[in-house]
Every structure is written in structure tokens, then in C-alpha cells.
Design a protein around this motif. Structure first.
Motif, PDB file in Angstrom:
ATOM      1  N   MET A  30       0.846  -1.195   0.000  1.00  0.00           N
ATOM      2  CA  MET A  30       0.000   0.000   0.000  1.00  0.00           C
ATOM      3  C   MET A  30       0.887   1.253   0.000  1.00  0.00           C
ATOM      4  N   THR A  31       0.552   2.194  -0.868  1.00  0.00           N
ATOM      5  CA  THR A  31       1.275   3.454  -0.918  1.00  0.00           C
ATOM      6  C   THR A  31       0.903   4.304   0.282  1.00  0.00           C
ATOM      7  N   ARG A  32       1.900   4.768   1.004  1.00  0.00           N
ATOM      8  CA  ARG A  32       1.633   5.591   2.176  1.00  0.00           C
ATOM      9  C   ARG A  32       1.108   6.970   1.806  1.00  0.00           C
ATOM     10  N   THR A  33       0.279   7.498   2.685  1.00  0.00           N
ATOM     11  CA  THR A  33      -0.098   8.900   2.618  1.00  0.00           C
ATOM     12  C   THR A  33       0.833   9.670   3.536  1.00  0.00           C
ATOM     13  N   VAL A  34       1.419  10.750   3.033  1.00  0.00           N
ATOM     14  CA  VAL A  34       2.320  11.574   3.828  1.00  0.00           C
ATOM     15  C   VAL A  34       1.740  12.985   3.908  1.00  0.00           C
ATOM     16  N   TYR A  35       2.321  13.779   4.791  1.00  0.00           N
ATOM     17  CA  TYR A  35       1.892  15.174   4.937  1.00  0.00           C
ATOM     18  C   TYR A  35       3.047  16.069   4.528  1.00  0.00           C
ATOM     19  N   LEU A  36       2.773  17.023   3.644  1.00  0.00           N
ATOM     20  CA  LEU A  36       3.803  17.961   3.200  1.00  0.00           C
ATOM     21  C   LEU A  36       3.196  19.351   3.050  1.00  0.00           C
ATOM     22  N   ASN A  37       3.630  20.255   3.920  1.00  0.00           N
ATOM     23  CA  ASN A  37       3.240  21.673   3.807  1.00  0.00           C
ATOM     24  C   ASN A  37       1.739  21.877   3.620  1.00  0.00           C
ATOM     25  N   GLY A  38       0.969  21.222   4.483  1.00  0.00           N
ATOM     26  CA  GLY A  38      -0.477  21.452   4.476  1.00  0.00           C
ATOM     27  C   GLY A  38      -1.283  20.492   3.636  1.00  0.00           C
ATOM     28  N   GLU A  39      -0.625  19.577   2.934  1.00  0.00           N
ATOM     29  CA  GLU A  39      -1.343  18.640   2.066  1.00  0.00           C
ATOM     30  C   GLU A  39      -1.068  17.193   2.452  1.00  0.00           C
ATOM     31  N   TYR A  40      -2.089  16.355   2.317  1.00  0.00           N
ATOM     32  CA  TYR A  40      -1.929  14.905   2.447  1.00  0.00           C
ATOM     33  C   TYR A  40      -1.769  14.349   1.039  1.00  0.00           C
ATOM     34  N   LEU A  41      -0.641  13.678   0.788  1.00  0.00           N
ATOM     35  CA  LEU A  41      -0.303  13.235  -0.559  1.00  0.00           C
ATOM     36  C   LEU A  41       0.169  11.787  -0.561  1.00  0.00           C
ATOM     37  N   PRO A  42       0.008  11.073  -1.687  1.00  0.00           N
ATOM     38  CA  PRO A  42       0.689   9.776  -1.815  1.00  0.00           C
ATOM     39  C   PRO A  42       2.191  10.023  -1.734  1.00  0.00           C
ATOM     40  N   GLU A  43       2.920   9.130  -1.104  1.00  0.00           N
ATOM     41  CA  GLU A  43       4.362   9.347  -0.923  1.00  0.00           C
ATOM     42  C   GLU A  43       5.087   9.543  -2.251  1.00  0.00           C
ATOM     43  N   THR A  44       4.567   8.953  -3.325  1.00  0.00           N
ATOM     44  CA  THR A  44       5.213   9.072  -4.632  1.00  0.00           C
ATOM     45  C   THR A  44       5.057  10.467  -5.241  1.00  0.00           C
ATOM     46  N   GLU A  45       4.149  11.261  -4.677  1.00  0.00           N
ATOM     47  CA  GLU A  45       3.893  12.598  -5.226  1.00  0.00           C
ATOM     48  C   GLU A  45       4.475  13.711  -4.366  1.00  0.00           C
ATOM     49  N   ALA A  46       4.998  13.369  -3.195  1.00  0.00           N
ATOM     50  CA  ALA A  46       5.525  14.381  -2.289  1.00  0.00           C
ATOM     51  C   ALA A  46       6.944  14.774  -2.699  1.00  0.00           C
ATOM     52  N   LYS A  47       7.155  16.042  -2.962  1.00  0.00           N
ATOM     53  CA  LYS A  47       8.460  16.525  -3.422  1.00  0.00           C
ATOM     54  C   LYS A  47       8.902  17.719  -2.579  1.00  0.00           C
ATOM     55  N   VAL A  48      10.226  17.779  -2.315  1.00  0.00           N
ATOM     56  CA  VAL A  48      10.819  18.897  -1.591  1.00  0.00           C
ATOM     57  C   VAL A  48      11.891  19.513  -2.478  1.00  0.00           C
ATOM     58  N   SER A  49      12.013  20.824  -2.452  1.00  0.00           N
ATOM     59  CA  SER A  49      12.964  21.546  -3.290  1.00  0.00           C
ATOM     60  C   SER A  49      14.407  21.123  -3.034  1.00  0.00           C
ATOM     61  N   ILE A  50      15.218  21.108  -4.088  1.00  0.00           N
ATOM     62  CA  ILE A  50      16.647  20.833  -3.923  1.00  0.00           C
ATOM     63  C   ILE A  50      17.338  21.953  -3.144  1.00  0.00           C
ATOM     64  N   PHE A  51      16.674  23.101  -3.013  1.00  0.00           N
ATOM     65  CA  PHE A  51      17.237  24.211  -2.260  1.00  0.00           C
ATOM     66  C   PHE A  51      16.772  24.236  -0.805  1.00  0.00           C
ATOM     67  N   ASP A  52      16.041  23.210  -0.403  1.00  0.00           N
ATOM     68  CA  ASP A  52      15.601  23.168   0.993  1.00  0.00           C
ATOM     69  C   ASP A  52      16.813  23.085   1.915  1.00  0.00           C
ATOM     70  N   ARG A  53      16.828  23.879   2.974  1.00  0.00           N
ATOM     71  CA  ARG A  53      17.988  23.947   3.850  1.00  0.00           C
ATOM     72  C   ARG A  53      18.160  22.682   4.696  1.00  0.00           C
ATOM     73  N   GLY A  54      17.117  21.893   4.810  1.00  0.00           N
ATOM     74  CA  GLY A  54      17.283  20.604   5.472  1.00  0.00           C
ATOM     75  C   GLY A  54      18.191  19.704   4.653  1.00  0.00           C
ATOM     76  N   PHE A  55      18.066  19.780   3.332  1.00  0.00           N
ATOM     77  CA  PHE A  55      18.879  18.992   2.410  1.00  0.00           C
ATOM     78  C   PHE A  55      20.288  19.564   2.280  1.00  0.00           C
ATOM     79  N   LEU A  56      20.390  20.885   2.176  1.00  0.00           N
ATOM     80  CA  LEU A  56      21.687  21.514   1.938  1.00  0.00           C
ATOM     81  C   LEU A  56      22.518  21.729   3.198  1.00  0.00           C
ATOM     82  N   MET A  57      21.853  22.027   4.316  1.00  0.00           N
ATOM     83  CA  MET A  57      22.570  22.448   5.514  1.00  0.00           C
ATOM     84  C   MET A  57      22.242  21.623   6.765  1.00  0.00           C
ATOM     85  N   ALA A  58      21.413  20.606   6.646  1.00  0.00           N
ATOM     86  CA  ALA A  58      20.899  19.901   7.825  1.00  0.00           C
ATOM     87  C   ALA A  58      20.267  20.899   8.787  1.00  0.00           C
TER      88      ALA A  58
END
Length: 287
Positions: free
Chosen positions: A1-29
């Protein structure tokens, strides 16, 4: 079963949830996280995790994008949508994606935080067979930064410590600084000697564990003696028993440190009793 995740106010299938390559969590922890256990479809110690999340964000001068009530609703919705009976809810908040890379914090007025939550299904989470046989620990140097009280996503060295333990044929690692045990790679550390529960006092050197706080409270209520002080690796090896606490493993007995068996080499009475008490009491207050 595909999980439902939460991203910035939306409930989405995990395959559709995307975060920017410029997100500081990714670039700077540049982010914080929490993990809340689910048992019987209910959240364990949610209040404590919400309070610690707010503290971590405050220490990093990061905006909190949700209220505690909203956060609780998101947790419950994800548990329901993903049909979680036993498992975990992982939450991460970063300083957001300013659109380019820079060491300087972005203006919070123009860059919103990123908030992500997802579930992990863990049937029988409270029945881990390791609790019955105990875990084996290897000690490694603690070379992390000195704000370990902030639950950040900077988890590279804890991951490396886990791998050091795996390569040594052990279950986990305890981190050591100036000869003293600080904590485990992803948990708080304890020894038991002469009936006394000994664990490092709260400071910037260790994570202020939510499970730690509850376990120590229950221990005192059960008339167990708790001593909060530093202890050495050698003292740990000579202890009657040892254990760790964390949100996902609760109270986990330790039976060996650096190849030295503790007591009779089996989980001790104190750690076993504390695990029983913690699970019983936490389930009573789960929401």
C-alpha cells in the motif's frame, strides 16, 4: 500500500511528495525532527514530543508552522489514513527553501518552513525480541557538535556509530567523551549498580529524552533510587545491569559492553521492570 504523507499542508501519496533541492534541510541539515510511537492506534507521549519540538525550533530561531493542536490532528489523520496500529510517526521541520544556497538564514517573512510527516508501520513494536535477550553495545568516541539537546536532523555521526556497532557484531553504540558515556547513538544510556539507576544529568551534552523523563518519573514513583551524574565506560562494564531508553524502543536492556558481559549476561530485573511499567503507564495516557 502506498503511504499517505503530509507535506506543507497537504496529504499526498508518498510518490507525489516533493521537496525543493534548495531546501535547507537537504543543503545544511538546517532542521529538527521528532518521532512519536504509536501503540494500539494511539500516540505515546505526544505532549512531550510537541513541547520538545517547540524548544528545538526556538533554540534555532526557526518558525513553527503549526500549532500543537494542528500537529496532533495531523498525527491522528496520518495514523488513520495509513491504518497504523503499531508504528511510528516521523516529523521534520526545516527552515525552508529560499531558492538558492547561502549560509545566511533566509528571511522568515519570505521563506516559509518546510514541514513533513510520514508513518512507519511496525507491527508488534512493543514486543521486540531484543528486549527479552538484551543488546550488545560497543563504545565509540563522541565527536558530535555541542548542542545535542537540540533534536536536529544532523544524524550522520549517529549513523556512522550504528555502522561501527554493526561491524563489531553489536546492536548499538554508546558515545564517549572525556572517558564518560554521553548517550547512545539514538537513545539515552543508563547503568544500575547496587540498586541505583545512574544516568547522565541533562545538559547541552545529551538529548533531553521524552522517554527518559517518563522512565525516571516512573522509577521514582516505584521507589527506585535515581542518580543523575556522569559515569565512565569502566564503571559501566562493572555495573550490575544497563539499559537504554528511546521513543521507538522504550526501555531496552543492555547485556554486554565492549565484549564484557554485565551481571549474569541476561536482562536485569530493574530494566525489565521499568520496561513493564513504562509500557503499562504510557498506554494508559496514550491519545
Amino acid at each position: 500500500m502506498t503511504r499517505t504523507v503530509y507535506l506543507n499542508g497537504e496529504y499526498l501519496p508518498e510518490t507525489e511528495a516533493k521537496v525543493s533541492i534548495f531546501d535547507r534541510g537537504f543543503l545544511m541539515a538546517d532542521g529538527v525532527y521528532e518521532v512519536t510511537s504509536v501503540l494500539g492506534g494511539k500516540l505515546i507521549d505526544f505532549e512531550g514530543h510537541a513541547v520538545r519540538l517547540a524548544r528545538s525550533l526556538g533554540e534555532l530561531e526557526m518558525a513553527n508552522p503549526v500549532s500543537k493542536d494542528e500537529l496532533l490532528e495531523i498525527h491522528r489523520e496520518l495514523v488513520a489514513k495509513n491504518e497504523i496500529v503499531d508504528g511510528l510517526v516521523y516529523l521534520q521541520i526545516t527552515r525552508g527553501a529560499p531558492g538558492d544556497r547561502d549560509f545566511v538564514f533566509p528571511d522568515p517573512e519570505t521563506t516559509a518552513p518546510t514541514i513533513v510527516l510520514f508513518t512507519q508501520n511496525k507491527p508488534g513494536l512493543d514486543k521486540d525480541p531484543k528486549a527479552a535477550k538484551g543488546t550488545k553495545i560497543v563504545t565509540v568516541p563522541d565527536i558530535r557538535w555541542h548542542r545535542r539537546d537540540i533534536k536536529t536532523v544532523q544524524l550522520l555521526y549517529p549513523s556512522m556509530a550504528k555502522m561501527m556497532a554493526k561491524k563489531a557484531g553489536c546492536d548499538d553504540a554508546w558515545l564517549v567523551e572525556d572517558g564518560f558515556v554521553t548517550e547512545g547513538s539514538s537513545n539515552n544510556a543508563y547503568i544500575v549498580k547496587g540498586g541505583k539507576i545512574i544516568t547522565r544529568a541533562l545538559s547541552n551534552d545529551i538529548l533531553h529524552g521524552i522517554t527518559r523523563a517518563a522512565v525516571l518519573r516512573f522509577a521514582k514513583e516505584a521507589q527506585m533510587e535515581v542518580v543523575e551524574r556522569n559515569f565512565t565506560v569502566e564503571e559501566a562494564k562493572e555495573a550490575d545491569e544497563a539499559f537504554t531508553t528511546s521513543a521507538s524502543a522504550f526501555v531496552m536492556p543492555v547485556v554486554e559492553i565492549d565484549g564484557v558481559a554485565l551481571g549474569d549476561g541476561a536482562p536485569g530485573a530493574v530494566s525489565k521492570r521499568l520496561r513493564e511499567i513504562y509500557l503499562d503507564e504510557s498506554l494508559k495516557t496514550a491519545i
